[in-house]
Design a protein around this motif. Structure first.
Motif, PDB file in Angstrom:
ATOM      1  N   GLN A 169      40.147  21.778  30.143  1.00  0.00           N
ATOM      2  CA  GLN A 169      39.124  21.940  31.174  1.00  0.00           C
ATOM      3  C   GLN A 169      39.266  20.813  32.188  1.00  0.00           C
ATOM      4  O   GLN A 169      39.523  19.666  31.823  1.00  0.00           O
ATOM      5  CB  GLN A 169      37.731  21.898  30.557  1.00  0.00           C
ATOM      6  CG  GLN A 169      36.623  22.005  31.578  1.00  0.00           C
ATOM      7  CD  GLN A 169      35.249  22.015  30.944  1.00  0.00           C
ATOM      8  OE1 GLN A 169      35.055  22.629  29.917  1.00  0.00           O
ATOM      9  NE2 GLN A 169      34.306  21.318  31.552  1.00  0.00           N
ATOM     10  N   ASP A 204      44.383  32.508  39.650  1.00  0.00           N
ATOM     11  CA  ASP A 204      43.005  32.037  39.739  1.00  0.00           C
ATOM     12  C   ASP A 204      42.092  32.967  38.942  1.00  0.00           C
ATOM     13  O   ASP A 204      42.553  33.977  38.393  1.00  0.00           O
ATOM     14  CB  ASP A 204      42.581  31.857  41.202  1.00  0.00           C
ATOM     15  CG  ASP A 204      42.315  33.145  41.946  1.00  0.00           C
ATOM     16  OD1 ASP A 204      42.429  34.247  41.371  1.00  0.00           O
ATOM     17  OD2 ASP A 204      41.989  33.061  43.145  1.00  0.00           O
ATOM     18  N   PRO A 205      40.788  32.661  38.847  1.00  0.00           N
ATOM     19  CA  PRO A 205      39.877  33.500  38.053  1.00  0.00           C
ATOM     20  C   PRO A 205      39.818  34.957  38.501  1.00  0.00           C
ATOM     21  O   PRO A 205      39.523  35.843  37.696  1.00  0.00           O
ATOM     22  CB  PRO A 205      38.521  32.817  38.230  1.00  0.00           C
ATOM     23  CG  PRO A 205      38.849  31.398  38.509  1.00  0.00           C
ATOM     24  CD  PRO A 205      40.115  31.441  39.320  1.00  0.00           C
ATOM     25  N   ASP A 231      38.210  28.639  43.035  1.00  0.00           N
ATOM     26  CA  ASP A 231      36.876  28.926  42.530  1.00  0.00           C
ATOM     27  C   ASP A 231      36.765  28.387  41.109  1.00  0.00           C
ATOM     28  O   ASP A 231      37.778  28.138  40.450  1.00  0.00           O
ATOM     29  CB  ASP A 231      36.626  30.437  42.530  1.00  0.00           C
ATOM     30  CG  ASP A 231      35.156  30.798  42.487  1.00  0.00           C
ATOM     31  OD1 ASP A 231      34.307  29.891  42.481  1.00  0.00           O
ATOM     32  OD2 ASP A 231      34.847  32.002  42.461  1.00  0.00           O
ATOM     33  N   SER A 232      35.552  28.245  40.621  1.00  0.00           N
ATOM     34  CA  SER A 232      35.350  27.862  39.226  1.00  0.00           C
ATOM     35  C   SER A 232      35.707  29.028  38.322  1.00  0.00           C
ATOM     36  O   SER A 232      35.514  30.188  38.689  1.00  0.00           O
ATOM     37  CB  SER A 232      33.884  27.475  38.973  1.00  0.00           C
ATOM     38  OG  SER A 232      33.558  26.277  39.618  1.00  0.00           O
ATOM     39  N   GLY A 233      36.219  28.727  37.146  1.00  0.00           N
ATOM     40  CA  GLY A 233      36.542  29.769  36.177  1.00  0.00           C
ATOM     41  C   GLY A 233      37.816  29.457  35.415  1.00  0.00           C
ATOM     42  O   GLY A 233      38.318  28.332  35.422  1.00  0.00           O
ATOM     43  N   ILE A 234      38.340  30.478  34.763  1.00  0.00           N
ATOM     44  CA  ILE A 234      39.548  30.339  33.944  1.00  0.00           C
ATOM     45  C   ILE A 234      40.782  30.605  34.801  1.00  0.00           C
ATOM     46  O   ILE A 234      40.930  31.685  35.372  1.00  0.00           O
ATOM     47  CB  ILE A 234      39.527  31.317  32.746  1.00  0.00           C
ATOM     48  CG1 ILE A 234      38.294  31.093  31.872  1.00  0.00           C
ATOM     49  CG2 ILE A 234      40.815  31.186  31.927  1.00  0.00           C
ATOM     50  CD1 ILE A 234      38.244  29.750  31.169  1.00  0.00           C
ATOM     51  N   TYR A 235      41.654  29.617  34.868  1.00  0.00           N
ATOM     52  CA  TYR A 235      42.963  29.752  35.522  1.00  0.00           C
ATOM     53  C   TYR A 235      43.977  30.016  34.422  1.00  0.00           C
ATOM     54  O   TYR A 235      43.892  29.446  33.335  1.00  0.00           O
ATOM     55  CB  TYR A 235      43.317  28.480  36.304  1.00  0.00           C
ATOM     56  CG  TYR A 235      42.537  28.376  37.589  1.00  0.00           C
ATOM     57  CD1 TYR A 235      43.145  28.601  38.807  1.00  0.00           C
ATOM     58  CD2 TYR A 235      41.179  28.099  37.577  1.00  0.00           C
ATOM     59  CE1 TYR A 235      42.426  28.541  39.994  1.00  0.00           C
ATOM     60  CE2 TYR A 235      40.447  28.033  38.746  1.00  0.00           C
ATOM     61  CZ  TYR A 235      41.072  28.254  39.948  1.00  0.00           C
ATOM     62  OH  TYR A 235      40.353  28.204  41.110  1.00  0.00           O
ATOM     63  N   GLN A 285      40.250  25.967  31.985  1.00  0.00           N
ATOM     64  CA  GLN A 285      38.986  26.161  32.687  1.00  0.00           C
ATOM     65  C   GLN A 285      38.836  25.108  33.773  1.00  0.00           C
ATOM     66  O   GLN A 285      39.035  23.913  33.526  1.00  0.00           O
ATOM     67  CB  GLN A 285      37.802  26.080  31.725  1.00  0.00           C
ATOM     68  CG  GLN A 285      36.486  26.364  32.404  1.00  0.00           C
ATOM     69  CD  GLN A 285      35.342  26.455  31.418  1.00  0.00           C
ATOM     70  OE1 GLN A 285      35.494  26.224  30.233  1.00  0.00           O
ATOM     71  NE2 GLN A 285      34.173  26.790  31.933  1.00  0.00           N
ATOM     72  N   LYS A 327      36.135  23.686  36.646  1.00  0.00           N
ATOM     73  CA  LYS A 327      34.758  23.685  37.125  1.00  0.00           C
ATOM     74  C   LYS A 327      34.744  22.941  38.455  1.00  0.00           C
ATOM     75  O   LYS A 327      35.118  21.773  38.523  1.00  0.00           O
ATOM     76  CB  LYS A 327      33.841  22.991  36.118  1.00  0.00           C
ATOM     77  CG  LYS A 327      32.389  23.025  36.507  1.00  0.00           C
ATOM     78  CD  LYS A 327      31.523  22.415  35.426  1.00  0.00           C
ATOM     79  CE  LYS A 327      30.063  22.506  35.825  1.00  0.00           C
ATOM     80  NZ  LYS A 327      29.195  21.909  34.806  1.00  0.00           N
TER      81      LYS A 327
END
Length: 134
Positions: free
Chosen positions: A9, A55-56, A90-94, A117, A119
């Motif tokens: 993260q 990206d997410p 953006d925030s999220g899972i890459y 992840q 944030k």
């Protein structure tokens, strides 16, 4: 097995208003390490590796490639791909999607995914109010 400073993260602070789209490269130097093996120890195996950073939303932000060779008389190989900068939107899972193909083939086959992840913390540049002070 040794994992030194393994990222699961990341927190990134950007200086943009909340409603503004982000596309920045985080100044981060890192390596993606992969472990490979072959069945026939007597055979030399050469293959291409392709890593896509998604990206997410699933958009491909960057694609990197490398050629690897497992020599005769070895059955295992570790590859290290040094990467400078991580593009974020953006925030999220890459996802780091890892694909391979034999040297004489044209089609890559997905063999692994590594999730990270991210944030994003927003720090608006204009923290000052336009209202006059009393």
């Amino acid at each position: 097995l040794s994992l030194i400073e393994s990222y699961e993260q990341l927190e990134v602070t950007v200086n943009t208003p909340k409603n503004e789209n982000i596309k920045v490269s985080v100044p981060l130097d890192y390596e993606l390490v992969s472990f490979w093996y072959k069945e026939d120890v007597k055979k030399k195996v050469e293959f291409d590796i392709e890593i896509s950073i998604l990206d997410p939303a699933g958009k491909n932000l960057q694609t990197l490639s490398k050629t690897a060779t497992i020599p005769e008389n070895l059955i295992r190989l570790r590859t290290r791909l040094k990467i400078i900068g991580l593009p974020v939107t953006d925030s999220g899972i890459y996802r780091f999607v890892i694909k391979t193909k034999q040297i004489n083939q044209t089609k890559y086959i997905k063999v692994s995914e590594v999730p990270v992840q991210v944030k994003i913390l927003r720090n608006p540049q204009n923290n000052l109010s336009n209202k006059p002070s009393n």
